[in-house]
Each structure stands twice: as structure tokens, then as C-alpha cells.
Design a protein around this motif. Structure first.
Motif, PDB file in Angstrom:
ATOM      1  N   VAL A   1      19.658  35.369  48.632  1.00 38.63           N
ATOM      2  CA  VAL A   1      19.580  35.084  47.204  1.00 38.63           C
ATOM      3  C   VAL A   1      20.812  35.687  46.536  1.00 38.63           C
ATOM      4  O   VAL A   1      21.213  36.808  46.848  1.00 38.63           O
ATOM      5  N   ASP A   2      21.418  34.916  45.658  1.00 40.65           N
ATOM      6  CA  ASP A   2      22.593  35.378  44.915  1.00 40.65           C
ATOM      7  C   ASP A   2      22.125  35.825  43.537  1.00 40.65           C
ATOM      8  O   ASP A   2      21.638  35.000  42.756  1.00 40.65           O
TER       9      ASP A   2
ATOM     10  N   GLY B   1      19.174  44.251  47.374  1.00 45.50           N
ATOM     11  CA  GLY B   1      20.062  45.178  48.056  1.00 45.50           C
ATOM     12  C   GLY B   1      19.342  45.886  49.186  1.00 45.50           C
ATOM     13  O   GLY B   1      19.498  47.089  49.391  1.00 45.50           O
ATOM     14  N   GLY B   2      18.592  45.135  49.941  1.00 43.54           N
ATOM     15  CA  GLY B   2      17.695  45.721  50.922  1.00 43.54           C
ATOM     16  C   GLY B   2      18.346  46.216  52.186  1.00 43.54           C
ATOM     17  O   GLY B   2      17.682  46.881  52.991  1.00 43.54           O
ATOM     18  N   THR B   3      19.646  45.934  52.423  1.00 49.73           N
ATOM     19  CA  THR B   3      20.279  46.373  53.663  1.00 49.73           C
ATOM     20  C   THR B   3      21.096  47.645  53.492  1.00 49.73           C
ATOM     21  O   THR B   3      21.685  48.136  54.454  1.00 49.73           O
ATOM     22  N   GLY B   4      21.145  48.196  52.271  1.00 49.34           N
ATOM     23  CA  GLY B   4      21.819  49.471  52.067  1.00 49.34           C
ATOM     24  C   GLY B   4      20.925  50.630  52.478  1.00 49.34           C
ATOM     25  O   GLY B   4      19.793  50.452  52.938  1.00 49.34           O
TER      26      GLY B   4
ATOM     27  N   GLN C   1      19.243  39.415  50.116  1.00 45.37           N
ATOM     28  CA  GLN C   1      20.637  39.625  50.511  1.00 45.37           C
ATOM     29  C   GLN C   1      21.496  38.470  50.017  1.00 45.37           C
ATOM     30  O   GLN C   1      21.081  37.314  50.091  1.00 45.37           O
ATOM     31  N   ARG C   2      22.674  38.818  49.537  1.00 44.74           N
ATOM     32  CA  ARG C   2      23.601  37.764  49.111  1.00 44.74           C
ATOM     33  C   ARG C   2      24.046  36.932  50.296  1.00 44.74           C
ATOM     34  O   ARG C   2      24.170  35.722  50.202  1.00 44.74           O
TER      35      ARG C   2
ATOM     36  N   ASP D   1      18.085  32.194  37.681  1.00 47.19           N
ATOM     37  CA  ASP D   1      16.851  31.416  37.871  1.00 47.19           C
ATOM     38  C   ASP D   1      16.336  31.555  39.300  1.00 47.19           C
ATOM     39  O   ASP D   1      15.132  31.734  39.528  1.00 47.19           O
ATOM     40  N   ALA D   2      17.251  31.470  40.267  1.00 44.59           N
ATOM     41  CA  ALA D   2      16.839  31.611  41.666  1.00 44.59           C
ATOM     42  C   ALA D   2      16.334  33.025  41.949  1.00 44.59           C
ATOM     43  O   ALA D   2      15.353  33.221  42.684  1.00 44.59           O
TER      44      ALA D   2
END
Length: 336
Positions: free
Chosen positions: A54-55, A12-15, A36-37, A60-61
Motif C-alpha cells: 500500500v502506498d 511501516g511494519g518492516t522497520g 509496505q510501500r 483512499d487506498a
């Protein structure tokens, strides 16, 4: 130029918390990866900051992306299934910091101030406080997980979708001569500047442990908050108060509208980690005002810039100027 010899990953790095934290960590020598999703063109881009897609629904990812970092910060963990993901990081990262909320504290009967040891909600519901409380319990029960859980007040800082201080900022922009506040102007509800969350995250990264910490600004009354906003903006306005709740037409409304004070204790953060605010309350206000005013002026109404304000309180209670003018009689100082 800063030498980046440690690594951090922010989910959630863009909040607003993610952006403030990325800036603080890179200044302290971290290479920061923003998860970021969907990659966003307005994501922070500077020396030491990279973005990856990344979702988090793909566990796992997600774990592969987080493995081996000195610090992982999760700003968007809301429920136990997020906790189950993060619990698998035990032994795989240096420190984990998860953003929670003071809404987890069990009410009524809250002490002043509230320590981190106060009981949290346990109701079997799917609402926001219950989900956060269950997430906390799962993480704290995980052996070998160096997780710092930060309980925040209402956030304020650039890039937020909600800004309670807008109640006063817009009045200053509109050159209002007065504001009318319910509950005698004495309501106290914790606010938290994101720059100070970032500072506490850095301290947690340097001293990994399983812990819970409150993080909030000085416990000002709503009348004091209004006065500080007006002072920072160079605006003079009379702050008029009345007892009891706000009225149906919005007169007296403010987003800190609670009958009993809610104040967080910061003793634990100070005593255990040496926390001190990175920015003063007034400087935090200047930062958010410098971002918010152009953002609203850039072809959007404030409702579009701060949609969460409308979601929480509705569209009709914020600026009842006609009701205020009718209540504050000019000249003789009487109230109706």
C-alpha cells in the motif's frame, strides 16, 4: 497455537518498531497486517502475520486498507499531511497509535524529568521535530479519534538503521582496554528499546483514548550505558572521562553527548495503563547485540548496516583509538 480474534494494521511494519510490535501483538491474539510501500522478501512471516502493498500517498487506498481494524499503528508518520490522513480514521478503527519523538519538547530549560505536559516546539519550519509536533497537534484536535501518541527516545533493537550502543559494542568486539568519554561521562539522553514500545502499544490498544505518553529506558548516564554493554558482552574496559565537550579529533565522542540531562517521565504510562517494561535494559542489549554483530559480520561494514549513525554524526568521530591510546598513559594512570 494462538487464536487470533483481533486485527491490527501496522504502517511501516518492516522497520524495527513494526517487527517488534507484530511479534508482541500476535502473541496477544491479534492478526497483524504489515503495510509496505514495496513488498520485501525479508518481511516478518509467521502465524497471524500477513503483508500487503500500500502506498500511503494514495489516501483512499490507505484508508480502505485500515478501515475496521481494532488497532492501527503508524510508525512512519512525520508531518501534518500524514496527520490529515489519519484524522479520517475517527469512528472507523478501534484504536490508533502513532509514534512520535521526545525531540518535540521545547528547549532549553527542560525539567528533569520531562512530563508530557511540557510545551512542544511551534516554529514554522520543516524540520523533523516541528513536523512531528504539528502532526501531534492535528491528531489530538480531531474529535472522536482514539489516538495514543508515543514520544520515544533514541531507538534500539534488531533491524534498526541506527544503533548508538554500537559505540561501545564495537569497542568490546575490538577488545579495547579503555574508552574515553567527554562531559564527565554524566550525559543522560533517553534511549528506548523497541520491545518496550511494543508493550506500550498493546496496552494502548486495550484502553483506547486520546493521549500522549513518553516511553524510554531507565535514565542511565553514558558511563553507565558503557559499563552495561561491556558487562553484557563479558568485556572489561576502563571508562575514562574528562570534563567538557568531545575534541575535534573525536576524543571523548559519544552519541549521547549533551551538557544537561534529558530524562523522560514515565509516570503517566505507569499510572494510567499499568506499563511495566517487557524486557530489562540488559535483555534489550542482548537482543540487539545478537542481531547487530552477525549483521555487521555478514560482509558489510558497520557504516552500511547503520547508515543513520553516519548521517547524524559523520564518519570520522566514532572510534579514535589512536587518540584514546595517547590520552590514556599506560601504567601510571595519568591523563594528558
Amino acid at each position: 497455537m494462538t487464536v487470533h480474534d483481533r486485527s491490527a494494521f501496522i504502517i511501516g511494519g518492516t522497520g524495527q518498531i513494526g517487527r517488534a510490535t507484530a511479534a508482541r501483538l500476535t502473541a496477544a491474539g491479534y492478526t497483524v497486517t504489515l503495510g509496505q510501500r514495496r513488498l520485501r522478501p525479508d518481511a516478518p512471516a509467521s502465524d497471524g502475520v500477513v503483508s500487503v502493498q500500500v502506498d500511503r500517498a494514495d489516501t483512499d487506498a490507505l484508508l480502505k486498507a485500515l478501515d475496521g481494524h481494532d488497532l492501527v499503528v503508524d510508525t512512519v508518520a512525520f508531518a501534518p499531511h500524514h496527520g490529515a490522513q489519519l484524522a479520517r480514521l475517527a469512528g472507523r478503527v478501534g484504536s490508533l497509535v502513532v509514534i512520535s519523538t521526545g525531540a518535540v519538547y521545547q528547549a532549553p530549560g527542560l525539567p528533569v524529568p520531562i512530563p508530557e505536559t511540557w510545551p512542544t516546539v511551534e516554529r514554522d519550519t520543516h524540520d523533523y521535530p516541528a513536523g512531528k509536533a504539528a502532526l501531534e497537534r492535528l491528531l489530538l484536535a480531531t474529535p472522536g479519534l482514539p489516538v495514543s501518541i508515543l514520544r520515544t527516545g533514541v531507538l534500539h533493537g534488531p533491524y534498526g538503521k541506527s544503533l548508538d550502543h554500537w559505540s561501545f559494542i564495537k569497542r568490546a568486539l575490538d577488545k579495547r582496554p579503555h574508552v574515553v568519554i567527554a562531559q564527565g561521562g554524566r550525559s543522560r539522553f533517553p534511549t528506548t528499546a523497541v520491545a518496550n514500545i511494543a508493550e506500550l502499544i498493546l496496552l494502548c490498544a486495550r484502553q483506547p483514548a486520546a493521549r500522549v505518553l513518553n516511553i524510554a529506558d531507565d535514565p542511565l548516564t553514558v558511563a553507565e550505558i558503557g559499563a552495561r554493554v561491556f558487562a553484557v558482552m563479558g568485556h572489561e574496559a576502563e571508562i575514562v572521562t574528562f570534563e567538557g565537550p568531545s575534541r575535534p579529533d573525536g576524543l571523548g565522542f559519544h552519541p549521547w553527548n549533551v551538557p544537561e540531562p534529558i530524562v523522560f517521565s514515565l509516570d503517566k504510562a505507569r499510572d494510567e495503563l499499568g506499563y511495566r517494561p517487557a524486557v530489562s535494559y540488559d535483555d534489550a542489549l542482548r537482543q540487539v547485540i545478537e542481531w547487530a554483530v552477525p549483521a555487521v559480520a555478514d560482509g558489510q561494514g558497520w557504516q552500511e548496516v547503520f547508515p543513520d549513525l553516519i548521517a547524524r554524526h559523520g564518519p570520522d568521530v566514532w572510534f579514535p583509538y589512536a587518540a584514546e591510546d595517547a590520552y590514556v598513559l599506560p601504567g601510571d594512570g595519568h591523563r594528558v
